[in-house]
Write an enzyme that holds these catalytic residues in place. Structure first.
Site, PDB file in Angstrom:
ATOM      1  N   ASP A  37       0.837  -1.193   0.000  1.00  0.00           N
ATOM      2  CA  ASP A  37       0.000   0.000   0.000  1.00  0.00           C
ATOM      3  C   ASP A  37       0.874   1.245   0.000  1.00  0.00           C
ATOM      4  O   ASP A  37       2.018   1.226   0.478  1.00  0.00           O
ATOM      5  CB  ASP A  37      -0.919   0.023   1.228  1.00  0.00           C
ATOM      6  CG  ASP A  37      -2.171   0.854   0.996  1.00  0.00           C
ATOM      7  OD1 ASP A  37      -3.250   0.244   0.836  1.00  0.00           O
ATOM      8  OD2 ASP A  37      -2.079   2.090   0.962  1.00  0.00           O
ATOM      9  N   TYR A  64     -12.876   6.850 -14.753  1.00  0.00           N
ATOM     10  CA  TYR A  64     -12.952   5.704 -13.853  1.00  0.00           C
ATOM     11  C   TYR A  64     -13.662   4.543 -14.546  1.00  0.00           C
ATOM     12  O   TYR A  64     -13.164   3.407 -14.554  1.00  0.00           O
ATOM     13  CB  TYR A  64     -13.683   6.083 -12.570  1.00  0.00           C
ATOM     14  CG  TYR A  64     -13.783   4.957 -11.571  1.00  0.00           C
ATOM     15  CD1 TYR A  64     -12.711   4.651 -10.746  1.00  0.00           C
ATOM     16  CD2 TYR A  64     -14.951   4.201 -11.439  1.00  0.00           C
ATOM     17  CE1 TYR A  64     -12.784   3.616  -9.826  1.00  0.00           C
ATOM     18  CE2 TYR A  64     -15.040   3.164 -10.521  1.00  0.00           C
ATOM     19  CZ  TYR A  64     -13.951   2.880  -9.718  1.00  0.00           C
ATOM     20  OH  TYR A  64     -14.028   1.840  -8.822  1.00  0.00           O
ATOM     21  N   LYS A 113     -11.900   0.967 -15.645  1.00  0.00           N
ATOM     22  CA  LYS A 113     -12.361  -0.306 -15.100  1.00  0.00           C
ATOM     23  C   LYS A 113     -12.866  -1.241 -16.202  1.00  0.00           C
ATOM     24  O   LYS A 113     -12.742  -2.469 -16.092  1.00  0.00           O
ATOM     25  CB  LYS A 113     -13.437  -0.066 -14.040  1.00  0.00           C
ATOM     26  CG  LYS A 113     -12.908   0.576 -12.769  1.00  0.00           C
ATOM     27  CD  LYS A 113     -11.834  -0.281 -12.108  1.00  0.00           C
ATOM     28  CE  LYS A 113     -11.397   0.269 -10.765  1.00  0.00           C
ATOM     29  NZ  LYS A 113     -10.400  -0.603 -10.093  1.00  0.00           N
ATOM     30  N   THR A 168     -17.269   0.193   2.835  1.00  0.00           N
ATOM     31  CA  THR A 168     -15.955   0.324   3.440  1.00  0.00           C
ATOM     32  C   THR A 168     -15.998   1.525   4.395  1.00  0.00           C
ATOM     33  O   THR A 168     -16.919   2.355   4.328  1.00  0.00           O
ATOM     34  CB  THR A 168     -14.895   0.572   2.364  1.00  0.00           C
ATOM     35  OG1 THR A 168     -15.212   1.801   1.687  1.00  0.00           O
ATOM     36  CG2 THR A 168     -14.860  -0.562   1.356  1.00  0.00           C
TER      37      THR A 168
END
Length: 268
Positions: A37, A158, A162, A193
């Protein structure tokens, strides 16, 4: 237990949300996990939590916009555990202030999202596949999005990035299947999340739930468990597929929810 016993997994974007869930689930099922990360301290904490629970994990810094950083993360994984047999390309980003409709989109943002969201999948796979070939096979899983399958008023880059992930998944599966390397994708809908909970109002969440076929939202573990399945030998005859994990949000005629509301009002 043991669904991915002794497999070696690199999870990108592993410090939070879906990546954190996946890294934890893979470790619980026996995988040796590298948590990668940009937030290195967060990745270290995830790895430490896995160690505390009796699993095997280490952390590494990853800038998904940098080819060298991606290669370094793959090399680090092999140095730590001898090989890599699971790659979860999970990093993705968006920016609602710049990723707008086609006329008004910031073109630098278009390039940035294509680089981070799509090219990172290419590069992670590019550097992991030779190690998987030496190991006799492996499983690559890519995070796509339902934005790849439906249009929207904004997030043009985006959605396009994707969609590229969905098709690249098929190409990788086609090109390396004979090496016993599988490649699949997972396309989340709205997943609760911590970031989603923090940034979305209850009114927005209610709108999403209204159009779900199921009466609730998804959680990070819903994606993590799907990735675990695709990483395991339970899915050994599945490749080139992108599994849509979205609660049936895109399943039906979009007017169905409004007709249900209309009929409920008529009965009352």
């Amino acid at each position: 237990m043991g669904r991915v016993q002794d497999k070696v997994a690199l999870v990108t974007g592993g410090a939070s949300g879906i990546g954190l869930s996946t890294a934890t689930l893979l470790a619980k099922e026996g995988a040796k996990v590298v948590v990668a990360d940009f937030n290195l301290e967060g990745a270290k904490q995830v790895a430490q939590n896995i160690l505390n629970d009796g699993g095997e994990a280490v952390a590494v810094f990853l800038d998904a916009g940098s080819e060298q950083s991606i290669k370094d993360a793959i090399d680090f994984t092999v140095e730590q555990f001898g090989t890599i047999t699971i790659l979860y390309n999970n990093v993705g980003t968006t920016n609602l202030q710049k990723d707008l409709d086609v006329v008004n989109i910031d073109l630098d943002e278009w390039d940035r999202l294509m680089n981070v969201n799509a090219k990172s999948v290419l590069l992670g796979s590019r550097y992991a596949i030779p190690h998987m070939q030496k190991a006799g096979g492996g499983s690559i899983i890519n995070t796509a999005s339902m934005a790849a399958f439906a249009g929207d008023s904004v997030r043009s880059a985006y959605g396009a990035s994707k969609a590229a992930v969905v098709n690249l998944t098929k190409y990788i599966a086609t090109q390396y299947g004979k090496d016993n390397i599988r490649c699949n994708g997972v396309a989340p809908g709205l997943i609760l999340t911590p970031a989603a909970k923090q940034n979305m109002s209850q009114e927005v969440l209610d709108i999403f739930e209204k159009y779900n076929a199921l009466p609730y939202h998804g959680e990070a573990d819903d994606i993590g468990n799907t990735v675990l399945f695709l990483a395991s030998d339970e899915s050994k005859f599945i490749t080139g597929q992108t599994i849509q994990v979205e609660g049936g949000h895109y399943l039906s005629n979009p007017s169905i929810a409004d007709f249900h509301q209309l009929m409920s009002q008529a009965k009352s």
